[in-house]
Design a protein around this motif. Structure first.
Motif, PDB file in Angstrom:
ATOM      1  N   ARG A 269       3.704   3.343  11.139  1.00 17.26           N
ATOM      2  CA  ARG A 269       3.019   2.735  10.000  1.00 17.26           C
ATOM      3  C   ARG A 269       3.523   1.307   9.773  1.00 17.26           C
ATOM      4  NH1 ARG A 269       2.158   6.561   4.865  1.00 17.26           N
ATOM      5  NH2 ARG A 269       0.726   4.819   4.471  1.00 17.26           N
TER       6      ARG A 269
ATOM      7  N   SER B 287       0.804  -1.225   0.000  1.00 15.50           N
ATOM      8  CA  SER B 287       0.000   0.000   0.000  1.00 15.50           C
ATOM      9  C   SER B 287       0.836   1.274   0.000  1.00 15.50           C
ATOM     10  CB  SER B 287      -0.923   0.018   1.220  1.00 15.50           C
ATOM     11  OG  SER B 287      -0.194   0.209   2.416  1.00 15.50           O
ATOM     12  N   ARG B 288       2.154   1.154   0.192  1.00 11.34           N
ATOM     13  CA  ARG B 288       2.969   2.370   0.209  1.00 11.34           C
ATOM     14  C   ARG B 288       4.390   2.083  -0.264  1.00 11.34           C
ATOM     15  NH1 ARG B 288       5.720   3.689   5.721  1.00 11.34           N
ATOM     16  NH2 ARG B 288       5.704   1.684   6.793  1.00 11.34           N
TER      17      ARG B 288
END
Length: 400
Positions: free
Chosen positions: A226, A80-81
């Motif tokens: 994160r 996702s990143r």
């Protein structure tokens, strides 16, 4: 997720050279109040002409609990990143060491780190041959963890451990194995591009991309938060992240960190309510939590030189006032910045100077108080050790 059996164990005296900040017996005599990029111990050690080659054999202390410590290394990719430090490398990749309660006598001795990770440390620090610290000699360090050991039955709280800036995850191995021996599943998170190298799923061990860059430091805690939230997702949603994820009690999760890893623990608690208890070991808070942001248990454990009430690190006083839940603020007399990790102990075994507090005591105190804190907050077991000063631990000073 891909599991990797590491090709060689490596201990690291040189790891002290990877820690930000300096302490007694190193380049400076006082730990900085923030976590700057600092001159490291081995960089400043006086040169000795024709010094004889030392014989180095590192050994971490054995766990003190009733269980053995099993170990797996897993590799996770957050699709996702992009990687926050090297976006061109693609999605964020993490190497994570999982340590868990195991059946004694099963598994094989687990290495400290891969040979490539060890080579990265030696290359980055330019260690002289006479130190005896080479990738080959470092591979002999005893960790007291066992690769592929048979797990104990049951469910156990999860504790995530986050190392200091520029330190590989393995610098908290002695704490991880002890927690596992007392009935915790522990996740040691490697911070890709933040240290001398973490071996990834593809076998590559990329070097540090942000070491020596003070402009990046304040961004580290939020980035690690994160990483940790993604890790928790992988370990608790469908048990897809790790073959033994069924051991984890997903309702009882804590996090502890050393130095900037301690700041990451508070940042993670702010961002992720699943983390029910946190520990900061001798790190400045970046940023300091505001009132109302953390109303869950928190332990601050630091040096008596830098982290007492009114000490140089003013963030501790700010955070103490802001914390809303069960909280403890402890300092350790004679400790330096490295007393809360494996570093001082390995430093001593290589013949380098150590602080007034013996490295063995530093490890013992860290283990006892961190374990007691998680026992009390995640297992709901009252630990009198946290009630006040103990005659068995005169070095530990209770702050307000």
């Amino acid at each position: 997720m891909k599991r990797n059996r590491r090709i060689s164990a490596v201990a690291v005296l040189a790891l002290a050279a990877l820690v930000t900040g300096t302490g007694a017996g190193f380049a400076a005599t006082t730990t900085p109040s923030v976590t700057p990029v600092a001159t490291h111990a081995f960089d400043t050690a006086p040169a000795k002409a024709a010094a004889p080659t030392r014989s180095f054999q590192g050994t971490l202390p054995a766990p003190t609990g009733p269980y053995a410590a099993g170990e797996d290394v897993i590799h996770l990719t957050d699709a996702s990143r992009l990687d926050p430090w090297v976006p061109s490398s693609g999605p964020r990749q993490l190497a994570v060491t999982m340590v868990y309660p195991a059946v004694p006598g099963t598994g094989t001795p687990a290495p400290y780190m891969t040979l490539a990770e060890a080579a990265g440390i030696v290359q980055r620090q330019k260690l002289p041959t006479s130190s005896g610290v080479t990738p080959q000699t470092l591979s002999s360090v005893t960790t007291h963890a066992f690769d592929g050991a048979r797990p104990q039955r049951g469910k156990y709280p999860l504790v995530v451990l986050s190392p200091a800036h520029e330190d590989p995850r393995i610098t908290l191995t002695s704490l991880a194995t002890d927690l596992a021996s007392h009935g915790y599943v522990v996740a040691l998170v490697g911070d890709t591009y933040e240290d001398s190298g973490e071996t990834l799923a593809n076998g590559q061990t990329p070097p540090c991309a942000i070491c020596g860059d003070p402009a990046r430091i304040d961004s580290i805690p939020a980035s690690r938060a994160r990483d940790v939230s993604f890790l928790i997702d992988q370990l608790t949603h469908g048990n897809t992240g790790w073959r033994l994820a069924h051991l984890i009690d997903k309702h009882e999760i804590g996090m502890a960190g050393h130095s900037i890893g301690g700041a990451a623990a508070s940042a993670t608690m702010i961002a992720d309510p699943r983390v029910r208890a946190g520990v900061n070991m001798d790190g400045a808070f970046k940023p300091a939590p505001m009132p109302g942001q953390i109303n869950r248990p928190f332990l601050m454990l630091g040096t008596a030189d830098n982290h007492p009430v009114g000490g140089d690190d003013t963030t501790w006083g700010q955070v103490w006032a802001a914390l809303g839940g069960y909280k403890k603020w402890l300092t350790v007399a004679g400790a330096d910045h490295f007393s809360f990790s494996d570093l001082d102990l390995l430093h001593e075994q290589a013949g380098f100077p150590t602080p007034p507090l013996s490295p063995e005591r530093g490890v013992e105190i860290t283990r006892e108080y961190v374990t007691a804190f998680f026992d009390q907050t995640l297992k709901r077991i009252h630990r009198p050790l946290l009630d006040g000063p103990s005659p068995n631990n005169p070095e530990v000073l209770f702050q307000p």
